[in-house]
Structure formats: C-alpha cells, structure tokens
Design a protein around this motif. Sequence first.
Motif, PDB file in Angstrom:
ATOM      1  N   UNK A  65      45.151  29.751  29.152  1.00 27.99           N
ATOM      2  CA  UNK A  65      45.060  29.424  26.994  1.00 27.99           C
ATOM      3  C   UNK A  65      45.973  29.911  26.261  1.00 27.99           C
ATOM      4  N   UNK A  66      46.732  29.203  25.437  1.00 26.76           N
ATOM      5  CA  UNK A  66      47.658  29.780  24.987  1.00 26.76           C
ATOM      6  C   UNK A  66      47.000  30.207  23.045  1.00 26.76           C
ATOM      7  N   UNK A  67      47.003  31.250  22.250  1.00 24.50           N
ATOM      8  CA  UNK A  67      46.220  31.785  20.897  1.00 24.50           C
ATOM      9  C   UNK A  67      46.857  30.813  20.513  1.00 24.50           C
TER      10      UNK A  67
ATOM     11  N   UNK B 231      40.088  28.408  18.094  1.00 26.45           N
ATOM     12  CA  UNK B 231      40.031  28.339  17.214  1.00 26.45           C
ATOM     13  C   UNK B 231      41.660  26.897  17.187  1.00 26.45           C
ATOM     14  N   UNK B 232      41.372  26.514  15.679  1.00 28.42           N
ATOM     15  CA  UNK B 232      42.860  25.375  15.666  1.00 28.42           C
ATOM     16  C   UNK B 232      43.614  26.301  16.074  1.00 28.42           C
ATOM     17  N   UNK B 233      44.276  24.796  16.942  1.00 29.85           N
ATOM     18  CA  UNK B 233      46.369  25.546  17.177  1.00 29.85           C
ATOM     19  C   UNK B 233      45.758  26.412  19.159  1.00 29.85           C
ATOM     20  N   UNK B 234      44.260  26.358  19.159  1.00 28.57           N
ATOM     21  CA  UNK B 234      44.744  27.199  20.657  1.00 28.57           C
ATOM     22  C   UNK B 234      44.751  25.512  21.943  1.00 28.57           C
ATOM     23  N   UNK B 235      45.651  25.957  22.806  1.00 32.19           N
ATOM     24  CA  UNK B 235      45.870  25.308  23.884  1.00 32.19           C
ATOM     25  C   UNK B 235      45.185  25.448  25.198  1.00 32.19           C
ATOM     26  N   UNK B 236      44.643  24.536  25.522  1.00 32.53           N
ATOM     27  CA  UNK B 236      43.624  24.796  26.959  1.00 32.53           C
ATOM     28  C   UNK B 236      44.834  23.916  28.608  1.00 32.53           C
ATOM     29  N   UNK B 237      45.748  24.362  28.910  1.00 30.66           N
ATOM     30  CA  UNK B 237      45.904  23.404  29.946  1.00 30.66           C
ATOM     31  C   UNK B 237      44.665  23.819  31.561  1.00 30.66           C
ATOM     32  N   UNK B 238      44.778  22.417  31.787  1.00 33.55           N
ATOM     33  CA  UNK B 238      43.248  22.595  33.114  1.00 33.55           C
ATOM     34  C   UNK B 238      44.668  21.701  34.187  1.00 33.55           C
ATOM     35  N   UNK B 239      44.753  22.160  35.097  1.00 37.05           N
ATOM     36  CA  UNK B 239      45.568  21.025  35.999  1.00 37.05           C
ATOM     37  C   UNK B 239      45.131  21.535  37.809  1.00 37.05           C
ATOM     38  N   UNK B 240      45.932  20.923  38.839  1.00 42.37           N
ATOM     39  CA  UNK B 240      45.337  20.933  39.890  1.00 42.37           C
ATOM     40  C   UNK B 240      46.688  21.633  40.513  1.00 42.37           C
ATOM     41  N   UNK B 241      45.912  21.911  41.957  1.00 40.25           N
ATOM     42  CA  UNK B 241      47.301  23.160  42.414  1.00 40.25           C
ATOM     43  C   UNK B 241      48.474  22.712  42.755  1.00 40.25           C
ATOM     44  N   UNK B 242      48.641  21.477  42.798  1.00 43.60           N
ATOM     45  CA  UNK B 242      50.178  20.639  43.082  1.00 43.60           C
ATOM     46  C   UNK B 242      50.858  21.126  42.641  1.00 43.60           C
ATOM     47  N   UNK B 243      50.454  21.361  41.180  1.00 49.02           N
ATOM     48  CA  UNK B 243      52.095  21.519  40.140  1.00 49.02           C
ATOM     49  C   UNK B 243      52.126  23.436  40.238  1.00 49.02           C
ATOM     50  N   UNK B 244      51.146  24.253  40.952  1.00 47.73           N
ATOM     51  CA  UNK B 244      51.795  25.174  41.152  1.00 47.73           C
ATOM     52  C   UNK B 244      52.228  25.892  42.625  1.00 47.73           C
ATOM     53  N   UNK B 245      51.558  25.176  43.735  1.00 45.18           N
ATOM     54  CA  UNK B 245      52.055  25.419  45.154  1.00 45.18           C
ATOM     55  C   UNK B 245      53.508  24.984  45.094  1.00 45.18           C
ATOM     56  N   UNK B 246      54.095  26.133  45.753  1.00 41.05           N
ATOM     57  CA  UNK B 246      55.128  25.805  46.622  1.00 41.05           C
ATOM     58  C   UNK B 246      55.898  26.772  47.727  1.00 41.05           C
ATOM     59  N   UNK B 247      56.223  25.755  49.034  1.00 38.64           N
ATOM     60  CA  UNK B 247      56.731  26.646  50.271  1.00 38.64           C
ATOM     61  C   UNK B 247      57.182  28.259  49.726  1.00 38.64           C
ATOM     62  N   UNK B 248      57.080  29.856  50.037  1.00 39.65           N
ATOM     63  CA  UNK B 248      57.264  30.348  50.552  1.00 39.65           C
ATOM     64  C   UNK B 248      56.921  31.652  48.898  1.00 39.65           C
ATOM     65  N   UNK B 249      55.937  30.475  48.345  1.00 41.80           N
ATOM     66  CA  UNK B 249      55.919  31.631  46.943  1.00 41.80           C
ATOM     67  C   UNK B 249      54.000  31.240  46.687  1.00 41.80           C
ATOM     68  N   UNK B 250      54.329  33.240  45.986  1.00 36.99           N
ATOM     69  CA  UNK B 250      52.994  33.638  45.962  1.00 36.99           C
ATOM     70  C   UNK B 250      52.147  32.660  44.670  1.00 36.99           C
ATOM     71  N   UNK B 251      51.478  32.018  45.642  1.00 34.87           N
ATOM     72  CA  UNK B 251      50.170  30.714  44.186  1.00 34.87           C
ATOM     73  C   UNK B 251      50.374  31.489  42.686  1.00 34.87           C
TER      74      UNK B 251
END
Length: 713
Positions: free
Chosen positions: A605-607, A639-659
């Motif tokens: 959530x970006x305010x 409120x207006x101007x708020x951004x909500x980002x929904x994603x699946x784990x493929x966007x944030x999962x990489x080998x050797x990195x904590x999710x």
Amino acid sequence: MQQPGGPGQGTGPDQLDSSVAALVRDAGASVALVYLLPPGERVLQLAVVSGVSRRIAAPWARIAVEAPIPVAEAVRERHQVWLGSQEEVARRYPQLGLVLPYDFMLAATPITSGTTVWGGVVLLWPIRHSPQLSSLEREAIAAFCRRTGLLLRQGADSGHPVLPAPEPRVLAPPRSRSPERAEALAAVDFAERLPLGCCALDLDGRITFITATAADLVGAGAVTLTGARPWEVLLWLQDPVFEDRYREAVVSRRPTSFTALRPPDDWLFFELYPDASGISVHITPIPSGHAPTTAPWEQPARSAEPVGATALYHLTHLAATLTEAVGVQDVVDLVADQIVPAFGAQALALMTPEDGRLRIIGYRGYPAELMRRFDAEPLTTDTPAVRVLNTGVPSFYSTFADLKRAYPPAVHQDDKAAWAFLPLIASGRGVGSLVLAYDRTRPFPPAERAILSSLAGLLAQALDRARLYDTKHQLAHTLQAGLLPQTLPRVSGLEVAARYLPAGHGMDVGGDFYDLIRCDESTAAAAIGDVQGHNVTAAALMGQVRTAVHAHGTAGAFPGEVLARTNRLLTDLDPGLFTSCLYVHLDLARHRARLATAGHPPPLLRHPDGRTEVLRLPPGLLLGIEPDADYPTAEIPLPPGTVLALYTDGLVETPGTDIDDSIAHLARQLALARDQTMDALADTLIAHATKSAPRHDDIALLLIRACADSETP
C-alpha cells in the motif's frame, strides 16, 4: 579504444591483460578465463585466456547467463563458486564434468561494481592445490574483481566501454627469466646427449623443440615436426586418446603418459610433464618382449584420417550443451555460439522449411543484408541448401570453382572460400539445412566429413525436439491466456494496470490469475491468486477458481465470504491442489477497502504522501485444505492517490533470497516510482524484479490507484 586515465595507463584491454597476468601470478593459478557481459545482453563472452590455448577454450567462448556452468552461476547469483575436486565438478555440473573429465580445482567469481555485474573470472589450479582457497588467494581474486569492475565502470561511463573482441586474447606464458644464448645452447647440448628422446610442446600442442634422438624415434625430421602438433603429422599418433593425454596435461597440470605403436612393431613410451609455459615430453623405446600385445584404445581398422580428440571434444561438448536447449531459439543460439569457434568455420546459417520456403532462423559471421537476400528461398529452387534438404545428402565444396561446377548459376556473393552444406535429418524427415563457410580453401577429408555429418545429426534431433516443445508450449500458454481476462473493465474512480509473465523456462504452465470486477456504480473488487503446480491441471483449476471468485464477487459478497465459498467449492472438487488468493472489496464512495487473504503474499500500500507499507493481513488457510476454514477481513482507508499492489510470489521469490527481504525491496521500488502512470509503474516493477536473476515461476501483478472523480482515466 582508449580507457580514461593519465598518460601511460594504456588502453582498457591492455590494463585488463596485465591485471589477468598479475592475478595468475598472485593466486598461483594455472589457467585463467575472463568473461565480459556486454550491456543489455545475457551471454558471457570470453575476452582473455591465460594458461590454455584458444582451441581448448573455444567451446566456452560464449556462455548464456542461465547456463548450468560455474561462471554463469557466479554471475547469476553474484557469489563465488568453488569446486575442489573432479567428483564435485561431475556432481554439480555434469555437462562440464563430461567434457573435461580431468583433475583440477576451479573458482568462478563475478566481476561487479555497485549493483552492476560486468562479467566473471574463472581460475583453475592443479589437484595438488589445498582443498580450499587460502586467504591470500581469496584476496588476490577479490582485488582483481574490484579493479576490473572499476575499469569496466570507468570505460562505460566515459563512452569507451571495454568490450570483448570477436576472438579472445591469449596471454603469453609467463617467463621466470630470459636465458642467455650460451645457457640455451648448453641446454640443447644436454638434451641431445641423452639416450632418450626429448621434445617440448607449447600450450597449443605444437612442437617448439625436438632432439635428433626423438625425431629418429618417431620417424620424422625435426624440420617437419617443429611448429606442428604431433598427432597432425604422425598418422600413427592420430588416435584421439593421444591428443586427449595432451589436453589432460594442460588442464590438470599433472604428468601423464601413454604407450603408442609406431608401425610396424616399435613401441614407444611417452611421458608428459606440464607447467604454465608448455609441456616437456620424454620418449623412450620399449624393449622387444616388454611391449604390450594390444593397446586398449587400438581400433581394428582405422582411417588414414581419423577424427582428432579436438573434434570429438567439441562434438561431446555440443551434445551435452544441446540437452539443455528447450525451444528453437535456444538451439539457434547454441549453434551460433558453439559451432563457429569450435569447428573451424568462420560463418554459418541455419535454415528450416516453412510454408514451402527455406527460412533462415539463425546465422553468425554473415552480414544481415546477405542473409535477407537468401532468406525464404522456395523449396522448388535448385540451390545447395535446398538440394541437401530435399536429398538428405551433404555437399562439400573446397573452392568456389567446385561450387560453380555443381551450380553454374552460382554467384560469389560472400567473401568465403569453402563451404559445407549439411542436411538436418530427424526420424527420416528433413527438418532443415546448415551451411558452414570458411575463409580459406578446405579439403574436407573423409574424417572431417564424418564428424560434420554427426554434428548435423545432433542438431537435427535437438531442433526437432525444440520445435515440438515450442508447439506444445504455445498451445499450453494459449490455453492459460484464454482463462485470464483479455481486458480489465473501466471503473470510475480507479486507474488500474495488470501484467502476466509466464515462467522463463519449462513447458508447463502455471496457475497464476488476477481479476477486476465491477460490482455496482460505487463498488468494485479485485482478486489475485496462484494455484499450486505448473501443468495444464493447474491452469484448468485456475479457471475454475477465477470463475467462482468472480461470480461470488459480482453477487456482492464480502471478501471473507468470497474466499470461504470458493474454499468449500475446492474441497468438494478435491483436485489435490491448493490455491492462494487475495480478495479486495473497494468502496469507492466511502474511500475504503476490505481485504481477506488465503495464504497469499501480502499486498503493498502506497499512501498519497508516498509512504509505502506491507499490509500484514489476518492469516487465512490456503483454499482447498479445510472446508470450514474462516477468512478474517481487514479494512483500510483508500483516499484518492492511494496505490494498492497485488502480486504473486513469482515476482518476489529468487533462489538464496529471503522472501520478506524481497517484498520489502519491492515496496521500496513502489515508493520510488511516485510520478509514473500505473502502466509505466507495472513495467518498472516487472523489469526491476526480473533483471537481477531469471525467474522460474509465473508472475502476475495487479496495480490499483484510487482517483478523484476528475482524475478517472
């Protein structure tokens, strides 16, 4: 190509060469290979070689960043790879172990500066090296990578980047001293007085010195032998085993030996002693009665022009590499990268039939304009490439005059002097043609024709598999794309953008999905989810889940209820697969949002003021596990101007990195891109997540920005 700096610093390539020489000395390594990664490319190119010949290094001249090769892993994962034994090489990198079955130790290290990876360096040591790198060796490698990263950064920033040349530079062997002429003559006299034969080979296998005794033992004059490779001028040494002993000595830096029969009945014992500058060879006659009756490698009947170990080495490497090829483009890239440097050709063109024409699907060493001219030849024309496809019989032309005799209309349109036209036959069907071109006239003896025909057979099988893969892959992803929304509805008060990227490798499809639902004039809903697995079953279940979520959302159910109802449906179906899902109900009149999750990664959530947070929602079980599971709902202001980002784990999962670290990093990227439209922001987030490492899972991303009525797109 000048590298920025003061007078006397030399060019970037000169500085790189001197740094490599210093690294080999300080680290005590026997071999060094330096790879550069040109900007915007995903293929490492060999730039500098030390300790082996260009011929030995040729199969490794170009390495895809995604390849299962130590230097590629080092660059990909940004860490050092250490291999302390031949067994470890074979276990972790079977392709490398198959092609280099010798004893050596290896370290591959990325060359970086800041967040940029510029390439990598590979060092080899003899097996007598200690099991681990010493602190001095580690520091020598780290210092080289720091200096080289800075050098490459400065070159790029100044507009004079240090780029790999078409052929890697081979550094001269180090010399501990410059012997005086008298010392050299004394050494020659000493060798000549010995009753056994002596000769010296350079790292490319060529004879640099041979005594008269050695020349007599092998039955050829010193003039004939000097400057030549023994197995190229002595027919009885042309068994691949003999050349392989030389290669083993160079790579492993360990003494080796072999026994050979000089016809008709003289057995000779060869001992090879290598170091960083070359190989010393002792040749000793075996007395009658002590010679072996047979050699284990001896063939009952051998051609007068047997295939050398180098050709077999390259063919084995290519065969192993082609097993990693998935689609047609993979095969094309491997053919272009491996065959030109490894098999002596200076140019190639790979063609496949399509709609009654022969299309060029890959080439190397030819200008693009010439390839456009020859592309899409009708299969009814009588040209060498079409004829070999139709007849299945290869053609070899040692000169243009030979080609002209076979095809009188032929016009010499390239600058090549010899050509091999090879049919690509798989399961009795012609699947393409391969053209190899050479700068000089070439006799194409029977042994070379045989190995090139074997090469064509390997390529044909790989190409046939790749075409089948591409067809199935396209069919599967067409099915999956058909289950996702083709367009998102326009909802007053919202700016939205969505992205879906299939996994980079593998034929199976995933179960990622997203949806935006218009409920009524003042409410909407959004959903994102991921069905477990990567196959058609997962994609089909994804379609059922998305349909159920969409139906319940359209009916006006709140988030917890939507997930509970969908969960009961899945437990009744009992598909054996679990599903994560995040559902958001958007009240545009009240500027509020309600959210519920079923084991899905948390939304961002970006305010309106740019502050960005990870929303830690009340947890809920994955769908399809427990029929009576409860899914708590959380409410947040929107409120207006708020951004909500929904994603699946493929966007944030990489080998050797904590999710959790990856999610926090994604949140920072979202916070930094405040002035972008949702479409531009989606591209930015996807590009940033995928540039650092290849992804092995599907990616779905749905961005939602609350707007004032006057802002609605």
